[in-house]
Motif scaffolding. Structure first.
Motif, short mmCIF file in Angstrom:
data_model
loop_
_atom_site.label_atom_id
_atom_site.label_comp_id
_atom_site.label_asym_id
_atom_site.label_seq_id
_atom_site.Cartn_x
_atom_site.Cartn_y
_atom_site.Cartn_z
N ASN A 1 0.51 -1.55 -0.32
CA ASN A 1 0.20 0.09 -0.65
C ASN A 1 0.97 1.38 0.09
OD1 ASN A 1 -1.70 2.16 0.77
ND2 ASN A 1 -3.10 0.57 2.07
N MET A 2 1.14 2.15 -1.46
CA MET A 2 2.59 3.15 -1.28
C MET A 2 1.20 4.27 -1.37
SD MET A 2 2.13 3.01 -5.74
CE MET A 2 2.69 4.64 -5.60
N ARG A 3 -0.45 4.62 -0.27
CA ARG A 3 -0.29 4.91 -0.03
C ARG A 3 -0.28 7.39 -0.92
NH1 ARG A 3 1.24 8.71 5.16
NH2 ARG A 3 -0.44 9.92 5.60
N LYS A 4 -0.39 6.73 -2.22
CA LYS A 4 -0.25 7.32 -3.37
C LYS A 4 1.57 8.44 -3.66
CE LYS A 4 -5.34 8.64 -2.69
NZ LYS A 4 -5.48 8.19 -1.65
N ALA A 5 2.04 7.84 -2.89
CA ALA A 5 4.16 8.52 -3.08
C ALA A 5 3.82 8.80 -1.65
CB ALA A 5 4.22 8.89 -4.74
N ILE A 6 2.78 9.38 -1.41
CA ILE A 6 2.30 10.34 -0.07
C ILE A 6 3.44 9.90 1.11
CG2 ILE A 6 1.73 12.15 2.09
CD1 ILE A 6 -0.57 12.05 -0.34
N GLY A 7 4.92 9.93 2.05
CA GLY A 7 5.39 9.23 2.45
C GLY A 7 4.79 9.68 4.76
N THR A 8 5.96 9.54 5.30
CA THR A 8 5.31 9.43 6.70
C THR A 8 5.79 10.94 6.85
OG1 THR A 8 6.82 8.26 7.38
CG2 THR A 8 5.50 7.03 7.86
N SER B 1 7.02 10.87 -2.77
CA SER B 1 7.97 10.98 -4.23
C SER B 1 8.12 9.41 -4.90
CB SER B 1 9.15 10.55 -2.60
OG SER B 1 10.32 10.40 -3.55
N PRO B 2 7.49 9.43 -6.02
CA PRO B 2 7.30 8.24 -6.14
C PRO B 2 8.45 7.78 -6.74
CG PRO B 2 5.82 9.65 -7.35
CD PRO B 2 6.96 10.72 -6.73
N GLU B 3 9.64 8.48 -6.60
CA GLU B 3 11.04 7.79 -6.96
C GLU B 3 11.42 6.74 -5.70
OE1 GLU B 3 10.48 11.50 -9.06
OE2 GLU B 3 9.94 10.70 -7.42
N ARG B 4 10.87 7.74 -4.72
CA ARG B 4 11.07 6.22 -3.10
C ARG B 4 10.19 5.41 -3.16
NH1 ARG B 4 10.53 11.03 1.61
NH2 ARG B 4 8.33 10.85 0.78
N VAL B 5 9.32 5.20 -3.37
CA VAL B 5 7.69 4.19 -3.83
C VAL B 5 9.17 3.08 -4.30
CG1 VAL B 5 5.92 2.97 -4.52
CG2 VAL B 5 5.95 5.52 -3.15
N LEU B 6 9.62 3.73 -5.74
CA LEU B 6 10.48 2.28 -6.47
C LEU B 6 11.78 2.06 -6.13
CD1 LEU B 6 10.15 5.01 -10.09
CD2 LEU B 6 9.03 2.26 -10.10
N SER C 1 13.41 -1.87 5.40
CA SER C 1 14.43 -0.56 5.43
C SER C 1 14.36 0.68 5.64
CB SER C 1 15.20 -1.00 4.43
OG SER C 1 14.06 -0.21 3.48
N PRO C 2 15.67 1.64 5.60
CA PRO C 2 15.30 3.33 6.15
C PRO C 2 13.89 3.34 5.18
CG PRO C 2 17.86 2.36 6.10
CD PRO C 2 16.72 1.24 5.68
N ALA C 3 14.27 3.52 3.78
CA ALA C 3 13.51 4.05 2.65
C ALA C 3 12.42 3.22 3.18
CB ALA C 3 14.15 3.72 1.22
N SER C 4 11.86 2.40 3.66
CA SER C 4 10.52 2.05 3.10
C SER C 4 9.90 2.51 4.51
CB SER C 4 10.26 0.39 4.02
OG SER C 4 10.97 -0.26 5.01
N ARG C 5 10.41 2.64 6.01
CA ARG C 5 9.88 2.91 6.76
C ARG C 5 8.82 5.06 6.23
NH1 ARG C 5 13.20 -0.24 9.18
NH2 ARG C 5 14.77 1.09 9.05
N VAL C 6 9.87 5.46 5.79
CA VAL C 6 9.44 6.90 5.77
C VAL C 6 8.55 6.76 4.42
CG1 VAL C 6 11.40 7.02 4.35
CG2 VAL C 6 10.08 8.63 5.22
N ALA C 7 8.46 5.91 3.18
CA ALA C 7 7.61 6.89 1.85
C ALA C 7 6.28 5.86 1.92
CB ALA C 7 8.52 5.21 0.84
N SER C 8 6.13 4.90 2.44
CA SER C 8 4.11 4.95 2.99
C SER C 8 4.05 4.87 4.44
CB SER C 8 3.62 4.17 2.01
OG SER C 8 2.41 3.56 2.53
N ASP C 9 2.77 4.81 5.04
CA ASP C 9 2.61 4.84 5.67
C ASP C 9 2.23 2.78 6.29
OD1 ASP C 9 0.58 4.29 4.70
OD2 ASP C 9 -0.83 5.33 5.87
N HIS C 10 2.60 2.21 5.05
CA HIS C 10 2.10 0.84 5.11
C HIS C 10 3.91 0.21 4.68
CE1 HIS C 10 -2.30 -0.46 5.61
NE2 HIS C 10 -2.21 0.69 5.05
N LEU C 11 4.61 -0.95 5.42
CA LEU C 11 5.38 -1.28 4.65
C LEU C 11 5.43 -2.31 3.52
CD1 LEU C 11 7.37 -2.08 8.52
CD2 LEU C 11 8.08 -0.39 6.78
N PRO C 12 5.97 -2.67 2.95
CA PRO C 12 5.35 -4.04 1.87
C PRO C 12 5.64 -5.38 2.11
CG PRO C 12 7.80 -2.67 1.50
CD PRO C 12 7.24 -1.94 2.65
#
Length: 232
Positions: free
Chosen positions: A9-16, A21-26, A213-224
């Motif tokens: 759940n990438m939350r429209k790429a809106i991070g915590t 940041s779509p690039e952060r999701v990628l 990961s550091p990126a996953s903890r901020v890229a969305s409110d869900h972790l993959p």
């Protein structure tokens, strides 16, 4: 056949941090490195429902192609549900599933030929209401069971269900095995197993987990979440 699948759940790429940041999701998707990914909240909610991960971004930064599920030219998914597959994979068929709901909800399905096997993938984002979740689960299970061609099936998504012993998880669990991936929400301090991966009896779960990961903890409110699969 060995296959790695993931749900996010990438939350429209809106991070915590409240930045989009779509690039952060990628970056997170590259870290997970799954062959097939089910995404939730992949499109913007209003207007033209524009895809957050544009074809240009996928081409430039990822090893995936988007399954053609969007009902609008600018959308990637159906009610925000999208499926990414390796560029080497072949999409045999795909469709949108209309679900009973008070608010717009749907699921998506694709038959994908990859790594020497054809698998059926179902992506979903279920309702916040327990009653409607069960109705949506029943609709998905009926659609999969009613398909003339039977295939090894993986169902993934944000089920919004907090307990495995009741509700839609009990309904899904009657025919599908649930991967013990672990808590994935909230990303900064995960305590809830809202995201799930479920497989049909033809498949065996050899490994699974939640991607921290550091990126996953901020890229969305869900972790993959992810799972590695093999034939029974």
């Amino acid at each position: 056949m060995n296959l790695k699948v993931a749900s996010y759940n990438m939350r429209k790429a809106i991070g915590t941090d409240r930045r989009r940041s779509p690039e952060r999701v990628l970056q997170v998707l590259r870290e997970v490195d799954a062959d097939i990914v089910c995404l939730q909240e992949a499109d913007r909610r209003f207007g033209q429902r524009v895809a957050v991960l544009t074809p240009h971004l996928l081409e430039e930064h990822g090893d995936w192609q988007s399954v053609g599920l969007g009902m609008r030219a600018s959308s990637m998914g159906w009610h925000g549900n999208a499926i990414l597959v390796r560029k080497s994979a072949r999409v045999v068929a795909c469709e949108q599933l209309h679900l009973p709901a008070l608010e717009p909800r749907g699921a998506v399905m694709a038959d994908v030929a990859i790594n020497g096997v054809t698998v059926r993938i179902v992506g979903m984002h279920l309702d916040l209401s327990g009653l409607w979740r069960r109705r949506q689960a029943a609709a998905i299970l009926a659609h999969v069971a009613g398909n003339a061609e039977r295939l090894p099936t993986v169902m993934m998504g944000d089920l919004n269900e907090w307990t495995r012993a009741a509700g839609c998880l009990r309904d899904f669990g009657a025919a599908f095995r649930l991967a013990e991936t672990g808590p994935s929400f909230h990303a900064r301090r995960p305590i809830a197993r809202l995201d799930r991966i479920m497989v049909s009896p033809e498949l065996r779960i050899t490994a699974c987990g939640v991607h921290h990961s550091p990126a996953s903890r901020v890229a969305s409110d869900h972790l993959p979440i992810w799972a590695e699969l093999a034939p029974q």
